[in-house]
Design a protein around this motif. Structure first.
Motif, short mmCIF file in Angstrom:
data_model
loop_
_atom_site.label_atom_id
_atom_site.label_comp_id
_atom_site.label_asym_id
_atom_site.label_seq_id
_atom_site.Cartn_x
_atom_site.Cartn_y
_atom_site.Cartn_z
N PHE A 166 0.81 -1.21 0.00
CA PHE A 166 0.00 0.00 0.00
C PHE A 166 0.84 1.26 0.00
CE2 PHE A 166 -1.74 3.32 2.91
CZ PHE A 166 -2.58 3.92 1.98
N HIS A 167 1.88 1.29 0.82
CA HIS A 167 2.69 2.50 0.93
C HIS A 167 3.40 2.82 -0.39
CE1 HIS A 167 2.22 1.42 5.24
NE2 HIS A 167 2.10 2.72 5.35
N LEU A 170 0.85 4.25 -2.64
CA LEU A 170 0.62 5.66 -2.27
C LEU A 170 1.69 6.55 -2.88
CD1 LEU A 170 -1.31 7.40 -0.54
CD2 LEU A 170 0.26 7.06 1.37
N SER A 191 -13.16 2.17 0.64
CA SER A 191 -11.88 1.91 1.27
C SER A 191 -11.12 3.22 1.45
CB SER A 191 -11.05 0.95 0.40
OG SER A 191 -9.70 0.94 0.80
N ARG A 192 -10.79 3.54 2.69
CA ARG A 192 -10.12 4.82 2.99
C ARG A 192 -8.81 4.95 2.24
NH1 ARG A 192 -6.21 6.19 6.34
NH2 ARG A 192 -6.18 4.12 7.31
N GLU A 193 -8.03 3.86 2.20
CA GLU A 193 -6.74 3.89 1.53
C GLU A 193 -6.90 4.14 0.02
OE1 GLU A 193 -6.38 0.93 4.99
OE2 GLU A 193 -7.84 1.46 3.44
N THR A 194 -7.84 3.43 -0.59
CA THR A 194 -8.04 3.56 -2.03
C THR A 194 -8.57 4.94 -2.39
OG1 THR A 194 -8.54 1.18 -2.12
CG2 THR A 194 -9.08 2.49 -4.07
N GLU A 196 -8.06 7.69 -0.73
CA GLU A 196 -6.95 8.64 -0.55
C GLU A 196 -6.05 8.65 -1.78
OE1 GLU A 196 -3.23 9.54 2.55
OE2 GLU A 196 -4.68 7.94 2.97
#
Length: 283
Positions: A166-167, A170, A191-194, A196
């Motif tokens: 993930f990082h 990002l 999904s918060r990560e996606t 973002e």
């Protein structure tokens, strides 16, 4: 394209209020009764006001209950079809269980195929074809779909990128430009990560393609092109697992279309890959 009532409900179900979900569930379970009842009878059965049911039909895009009911009558066979594939029962033998899984997958694929439009496919393939770089983003179960897409598109003449971390994803999102295309995959679209990463890509001016099961999700709203994958949750099998096969198929379709558009270059790319693999096998 005019969507059936069943697909409209399944596409927007997660965005309905609790009362609206109650109405939607009743419609899907009792299509024949709904298409032959008055709005007052249905409202009394559900314990809601006539206006609530009326507003629900408006939310689906109909002029009112009469317009909705007329469409129900015309689509009765489509709505009744949902009861054809029964859920797996404890009493089912292994073969029956397996057949029901296949039936569910086929239903998922058929529903997703019916949501495809030529406009979306053309636009998405054009974005990919004209991009300097194409990145695939997804976390959790969606990362599996992203990796599979990356594995496929490596055979194309397009420069593609993907990381399982993930990082790193990002970081990749932060380096996107207006010349790039980013494909984001998320079943819920929440999904918060996606989200973002998609917001970062949007701010960079990159073209965004979204694959999700929920048309009204935050991620879907960020997409230049959005593909909806239909799925139904069953015991031991979440919607996310069921939607994966339709998302894989959407990516397959985009890959095949892209390869035919770039037929000569695509054939050369595949030859290079096969030549390299054959050398390893022979050694």
């Amino acid at each position: 394209m005019t969507l059936s009532i069943r697909l409209q409900i399944k596409t927007h179900y997660k965005d309905f209020s609790l009362k609206e979900q109650k109405i939607a569930d009743y419609i899907l379970k009792n299509p024949s009764k709904v298409s032959h009842s008055s709005i007052s009878d249905l409202s009394n059965t559900l314990g809601i006001a006539d206006s609530t049911f009326f507003q629900f039909t408006k939310k689906l895009g109909y002029n009112g209950f009469k317009d909705f009911k007329m469409s129900m009558l015309m689509q009765e066979n489509d709505l009744s079809a949902i009861s054809f594939h029964e859920n797996i029962q404890q009493s089912d033998n292994e073969l029956t269980m397996a057949q029901k899984v296949f039936d569910s997958n086929m239903s998922t694929l058929t529903d997703t195929r019916n949501l495809l439009t030529e406009e979306n496919l053309n636009q998405a393939v054009s974005m990919i074809d004209n991009a300097k770089r194409v990145y695939f983003f997804g976390v959790g179960g969606s990362e599996i779909v992203a990796t599979d897409a990356y594995h496929k598109f490596l055979r194309s003449p397009i420069a593609v990128y993907h990381s399982t971390d993930f990082h790193i994803q990002l970081m990749e999102a932060s380096l996107l430009t207006a010349d790039d295309c980013a494909i984001f995959i998320s079943h819920t679209g929440k999904s918060r990560e996606t989200i973002e990463m998609a917001q970062i890509a949007k701010e960079a001016g990159a073209k965004i393609i979204v694959l999700t099961s929920h048309a009204g999700s935050p991620l879907a709203k960020l997409g230049d092109v959005v593909f909806i994958s239909i799925s139904e949750e069953t015991e031991f099998r979440s919607e996310a697992l069921a939607s994966r096969i339709s998302q894989l198929s959407i990516m397959d379709a985009l890959y095949v279309i892209l390869m035919f558009i770039n037929r000569d270059a695509a054939q050369q790319s595949i030859k290079k890959i096969r030549r390299s693999i054959s050398k390893i096998k022979e050694s």
